[in-house]
Design an enzyme around this catalytic site. Structure first.
Site, PDB file in Angstrom:
ATOM      1  N   ASP A  48       0.852  -1.193   0.000  1.00  0.00           N
ATOM      2  CA  ASP A  48       0.000   0.000   0.000  1.00  0.00           C
ATOM      3  C   ASP A  48       0.890   1.246   0.000  1.00  0.00           C
ATOM      4  O   ASP A  48       2.119   1.149   0.103  1.00  0.00           O
ATOM      5  CB  ASP A  48      -0.888  -0.049   1.246  1.00  0.00           C
ATOM      6  CG  ASP A  48      -2.025   0.971   1.209  1.00  0.00           C
ATOM      7  OD1 ASP A  48      -2.274   1.549   0.138  1.00  0.00           O
ATOM      8  OD2 ASP A  48      -2.667   1.162   2.257  1.00  0.00           O
TER       9      ASP A  48
ATOM     10  N   GLU B 217       2.481   5.060  -4.125  1.00  0.00           N
ATOM     11  CA  GLU B 217       2.461   5.964  -5.296  1.00  0.00           C
ATOM     12  C   GLU B 217       3.816   6.663  -5.549  1.00  0.00           C
ATOM     13  O   GLU B 217       4.035   7.038  -6.723  1.00  0.00           O
ATOM     14  CB  GLU B 217       1.348   7.000  -5.119  1.00  0.00           C
ATOM     15  CG  GLU B 217      -0.045   6.435  -5.224  1.00  0.00           C
ATOM     16  CD  GLU B 217      -0.449   5.582  -4.018  1.00  0.00           C
ATOM     17  OE1 GLU B 217      -1.218   4.625  -4.208  1.00  0.00           O
ATOM     18  OE2 GLU B 217       0.024   5.877  -2.897  1.00  0.00           O
TER      19      GLU B 217
ATOM     20  N   ASP C 206      -9.541   3.481  -1.859  1.00  0.00           N
ATOM     21  CA  ASP C 206     -10.407   3.818  -0.730  1.00  0.00           C
ATOM     22  C   ASP C 206     -11.794   4.261  -1.195  1.00  0.00           C
ATOM     23  O   ASP C 206     -12.174   5.438  -1.063  1.00  0.00           O
ATOM     24  CB  ASP C 206      -9.750   4.921   0.109  1.00  0.00           C
ATOM     25  CG  ASP C 206      -8.438   4.480   0.713  1.00  0.00           C
ATOM     26  OD1 ASP C 206      -8.191   3.263   0.766  1.00  0.00           O
ATOM     27  OD2 ASP C 206      -7.648   5.350   1.132  1.00  0.00           O
TER      28      ASP C 206
ATOM     29  N   HIS D 149     -13.194  -5.002   2.880  1.00  0.00           N
ATOM     30  CA  HIS D 149     -12.207  -4.226   3.636  1.00  0.00           C
ATOM     31  C   HIS D 149     -12.878  -2.968   4.163  1.00  0.00           C
ATOM     32  O   HIS D 149     -13.672  -2.336   3.459  1.00  0.00           O
ATOM     33  CB  HIS D 149     -11.012  -3.880   2.754  1.00  0.00           C
ATOM     34  CG  HIS D 149      -9.938  -3.097   3.445  1.00  0.00           C
ATOM     35  ND1 HIS D 149      -9.538  -3.358   4.738  1.00  0.00           N
ATOM     36  CD2 HIS D 149      -9.159  -2.064   3.015  1.00  0.00           C
ATOM     37  CE1 HIS D 149      -8.567  -2.521   5.071  1.00  0.00           C
ATOM     38  NE2 HIS D 149      -8.326  -1.729   4.049  1.00  0.00           N
TER      39      HIS D 149
END
Length: 939
Positions: free
Chosen positions: A529, A532, A628, A686
């Site tokens: 995660d 970026e 998200d 999640h």
């Protein structure tokens, strides 16, 4: 009442169309042709001379709009450059007269007054009531580069592009190098670069190189306009213009590259990652490709960058274009139809894929970026995660409640709760002190375990107390700032350093960290995660230098925050291959490559990696989730085009967070999301820390029953899904498939993105509206069966709307397994072969089967592959099984159910199993079609 909605019809002759299709008008191509009309006459005059002069191939021609400047050319026509307009009869008014939708923006880099616009030699015509239309735009034949003669190269042919006077851009480059490579019959490769060193993208090694077959006719023809330079690519079979870059000038400066082209139609998909429908809006919109930690919403650059688009043409044809460039990119879309590509660094490295159908376009694209990896079988099961499982006991309790409630689940996850002080490669000694024991318990129950692994390495621990940072310092693995010191950002543990995965030593260090941690906590996969990469400070804790890298002459307008270093590292940061300015979009790809390689070596089994950031080629190493997403109905609907986009990008293992990650879900929304998510290729629930619980067992009994039913259905279909992943890995097919890919000649399928297919055989039509008790679904041409109506066993009963599709010789039969609570248990259950016959009485399907976890089973030949063909032989319906049966796993048995259209009568059935090289033939097998029978064999 919302658990059992109604399909209106399954009839071939009476189907419900619930969408408005976009009519493809002919004026789009006509407009593209009209752009060329200004020099059609000149082309006819000079074609033979130019062909001889430049030795063009049969499918190439040279267009010269200023032949008086061409050597040995006897044709005399006047030039058409704006600077010589006083010597011609073409006035500025004529050059600036064009349809508003055909304008190409001359003020993309900044706002211009009329005087500034005209100083650039551009047209200024305000249209105050037309939103999005440029007021300052290029006239026809705006001056640019002039192309010299072609000369052969080791890869193809090359020519120089030169311009006599600089453009209006700072640090304009006056001499460029054009190279044309015919990669294959369906793939044309063009590069525009400079002779000196300049950063170019190099994808991770290991992609097989495809070379053109000289005996195979190419699918395209090319034409080159010499002055101002531009090229045209046509489809050879019908002459349709695929690309026409003569519509606007080529610009090439140090930090600004621009190329415009007409489009063959308005049906364009791709250019992700964005919160959008499957078809892009061409009404003066733009998309920005710059990886950013940003929750999905409209008009924002999100986690991944994929500069690839596919265009649906007429008659089921399609083509695609890929710009291999990792710098920040902006793509302007306009209703001409046309688009403009702007990159703020690198080179123009273009691939044009001629298909000729959508499926072929995707395959040609994957031949360039690499075929996706084969996931482990267990990873196709259900995954459960939450940020907020704060202890091992909490995590155990969740898994146990799932088991007690009879919900199939394969993988339990932990978010960053497990880590000591949120530092990766550690686990909290108090809350997760028995983490190794918990993981072993999961393994004993046939489950797997995955945890999160952020790239940021805490830099504040006392020396000698945190080996990942201490060892990383010694081995010089971290990204540096412009002064050569380690760049420090801020993520969850506080101050952090960032590994440079373009450095081979970093990949070795990363493998060592994973090896050491795995020796304590035997995880089965890793979730990478924040890659970026994300940082909570802009650039670094010390800021960034004031330079052209941090503040380039042009920043794409869609960049959230207005600056490239917003929410990430300084652009001047130094990595092994280049600056972060050039490498930013590839950070997630390089981390996925390193993580995949490390897990492969550490576990000796098929790796599982899930990444948030993405770039072309990441499907070789990792799955992706869509970030998200919020818990609302709009995000539920938009998750379908998000998943389908990644299928086009060569990332088949993809899904959205079921029930949503941000905000509180509702029971109805969560049920509907589970019913859709059961058909995501990657299925995970999640949830964020502050939200209400959304595990399946927390809802009412009716809701639980609906969720359990669709989970059982997914588990029964896993052999079919696994076979689809084999085809993706081996032949670059798609798993979650847009309807237009499977039905390219069906106009109604062109715009649908609320339904999708698994392969060619299953059409999923989910409920996406709150309170819906009825669903209208579009059924493309063919014979259709409702999967929940064809079964006589509990295995195939369905509470959700799904149709199975059968065509002559294709798609069905398919194999299912009786579900269980884990894939290890379900693999021990019998196969059920479901045969749904076409109107002609035929069907075809296949099965790929191996142990589900070993490395390179297909490449090493350690697998079974069976093709099932059902057909009528006389008055008997016969099922043939043909294929490679090297071994059978877990004493697999096969149970066969045959379903036929209502107007057909089948008297008896036969089965012939013909494994190669062995042969097993069953003859004189006559069984009534109203019963289920079992055939079992062993080698």
């Amino acid at each position: 009442m919302y658990f059992r909605p109604l399909i209106k019809t399954y009839s071939r002759n009476s189907r419900v169309v619930f969408i408005h299709t976009q009519k493809v008008e002919e004026k789009g191509e006509a407009a593209a042709e009209g752009v060329l009309s200004t020099f059609v006459l000149v082309r006819l005059l000079v074609r033979s001379v130019c062909a001889k002069q430049n030795r063009t191939k049969p499918h190439e021609s040279l267009v010269n709009t200023n032949p008086t400047k061409t050597q040995n050319n006897s044709v005399d026509t006047s030039g058409v450059h704006p600077e010589s307009s006083q010597k011609t009869d073409i006035s500025r008014d004529i050059k600036c007269t064009m349809a508003p939708e055909s304008r190409f923006d001359c003020a993309r880099d900044r706002l211009l007054s009329q005087g500034e616009c005209e100083q650039r030699g551009c047209c200024y015509v305000p249209l105050p009531k037309s939103a999005g239309l440029p007021w300052c735009f290029y006239p026809s034949l705006y001056p640019g580069y002039k192309m010299g003669p072609f000369s052969p190269t080791t890869r193809g042919r090359a020519a120089n592009l030169t311009r006599a006077t600089p453009s209006y851009l700072p640090r304009d480059i006056s001499t460029l190098h054009l190279e044309i490579i015919e990669e294959t019959a369906g793939c044309l490769h063009l590069t525009v670069s400079i002779q000196d060193y300049r950063y170019e993208v190099k994808l991770p090694a290991g992609v097989p190189q495809n070379k053109a077959d000289p005996t195979q006719d190419v699918l395209y023809t090319t034409e080159y306009q010499s002055d101002p330079f531009g090229f045209i690519v046509r489809r050879k079979s019908n002459g349709r213009v695929i690309m026409n870059t003569t519509v606007a000038p080529l610009l090439f400066a140090d930090q600004y590259l621009q190329l415009s082209t007409s489009l063959a139609s308005s049906l364009v998909s791709g250019l992700g990652e964005h919160y959008t429908s499957l078809l892009l809006d061409l009404n003066w919109t733009s998309v920005t490709l710059w990886n950013r930690d940003m929750a999905p919403h409209a008009d924002a650059n999100l986690y991944g960058s994929h500069p690839f688009y596919i265009v649906q043409e007429e008659d089921g044809l399609a083509h695609g274009v890929f710009l291999l460039n990792s710098n920040a990119i902006e793509v302007m879309l306009q209703p001409t139809p046309a688009l403009t590509l702007v990159a703020i660094g690198g080179i123009l490295d273009l691939y044009v894929f001629l298909g000729p159908d959508p499926e072929s376009v995707i395959r040609q694209y994957l031949q360039v970026i690499g075929y996706p990896m084969m996931p482990p079988y267990w990873s196709l099961g259900f995954h459960l995660c939450r940020w907020g499982y704060t202890t091992t006991n909490t995590t155990r309790h969740v898994a146990q409640r799932m088991h007690n409630s009879k919900f199939p689940m394969d993988v339990q996850w932990n978010d960053l709760d497990y880590a000591a002080k949120r530092r990766v490669f550690t686990f909290d000694p108090w809350r997760f002190g028995d983490l190794p024991e918990m993981v072993e318990e999961f393994h004993e129950r046939g489950m797997k375990y995955i945890l999160i692994l952020d790239p940021g390495i805490s830099s504040t621990s006392p020396p000698g107390t945190y080996p990942p940072f201490d060892d990383g310092l010694k081995r010089d693995v971290f990204i540096k700032n412009a002064t050569g010191h380690i760049l420090i950002g801020e993520v969850w543990p506080g101050s952090t350093a960032f590994p440079d995965f373009t450095n081979p030593e970093t990949r070795h260090w990363w493998e060592d960290c994973i090896t050491d941690f795995h020796s304590k906590v035997p995880v089965d996969g890793l979730w990478i995660d924040m890659n970026e990469p994300a940082s909570f400070v802009q650039g670094s804790v010390e800021g960034c230098p004031d330079s052209d890298l941090e503040n380039p002459p042009y920043t794409p307008t869609g960049v959230v925050g207005g600056q490239l270093n917003s929410g990430t590292l300084c652009m001047s940061a130094q990595q092994k291959l280049s600056t972060h300015y050039n490498l930013h979009n590839m950070y997630g790809l390089t981390e996925a490559y390193a993580t995949h390689s490390a897990l492969r070596k550490v576990r000796g089994k098929r790796p599982f990696v899930l990444s948030r950031s993405s770039y072309p080629g990441i499907g070789r190493f990792s799955g992706v989730w869509t970030g998200d997403v919020r818990s609302d109905w709009e995000q539920l609907r938009y998750s379908i085009p998000a998943v389908l986009q990644f299928s086009l990008f060569g990332v088949p293992l993809v899904g959205a967070d079921i029930c949503g990650f941000g905000g509180n879900t509702t029971e109805e929304l969560c049920v509907r999301w589970m019913q859709l998510g059961a058909f995501y290729p990657f299925m995970r629930n999640h949830n964020d820390k502050p939200n209400a619980p959304q595990e399946p067992y927390v809802f009412g009994q009716k809701a639980q029953a609906a969720m359990r039913s669709v989970l059982n259905l997914r588990y029964s279909l896993l052999p079919f899904l696994y076979t689809l992943f084999h085809h993706v890995h081996a032949t670059a097919d798609t798993v979650a498939r847009p309807l237009f890919v499977e039905f390219p000649t069906d106009p109604n399928s062109q715009t649908i993105d609320r339904q999708f297919l698994w392969g060619s055989s299953l059409l999923i039509s989910p409920v996406l509206e709150q309170g819906a008790v009825e669903l209208a679904a579009y059924l493309p041409p063919g014979t259709w069966y409702s999967l929940h109506n064809v079964s006589r066993t509990d295995v195939l009963k369905l509470k959700h709307l799904i149709s199975s599709f059968s065509r002559v010789f294709f798609d069905l039969p398919f194999l299912v397994k009786e579900p269980a609570l884990t894939t290890i248990a379900s693999r021990r259950n019998p196969f059920f072969l479901t045969v749904a016959l076409s109107a002609g009485g035929w069907a075809r399907g296949d099965l790929f089967w191996d142990d589900g976890d070993s490395l390179d089973t297909f490449e090493m030949g350690n697998y079974c592959y069976v093709i099932f063909i059902a057909g009528q032989v006389g008055k008997r319906q016969v099922i043939f099984a043909l294929g490679k049966l090297t071994r059978l796993y877990n004493d697999d048995i096969l149970q066969i159910s045959v379903f036929v259209p209502k107007n057909q009568t089948v008297l008896s059935a036969g089965l012939c199993v013909c494994p190669l090289p062995q042969v097993l033939t069953v003859t004189s097998l006559a069984l009534p079609m109203t019963k289920v029978f079992t055939v079992q064999w062993a080698l």
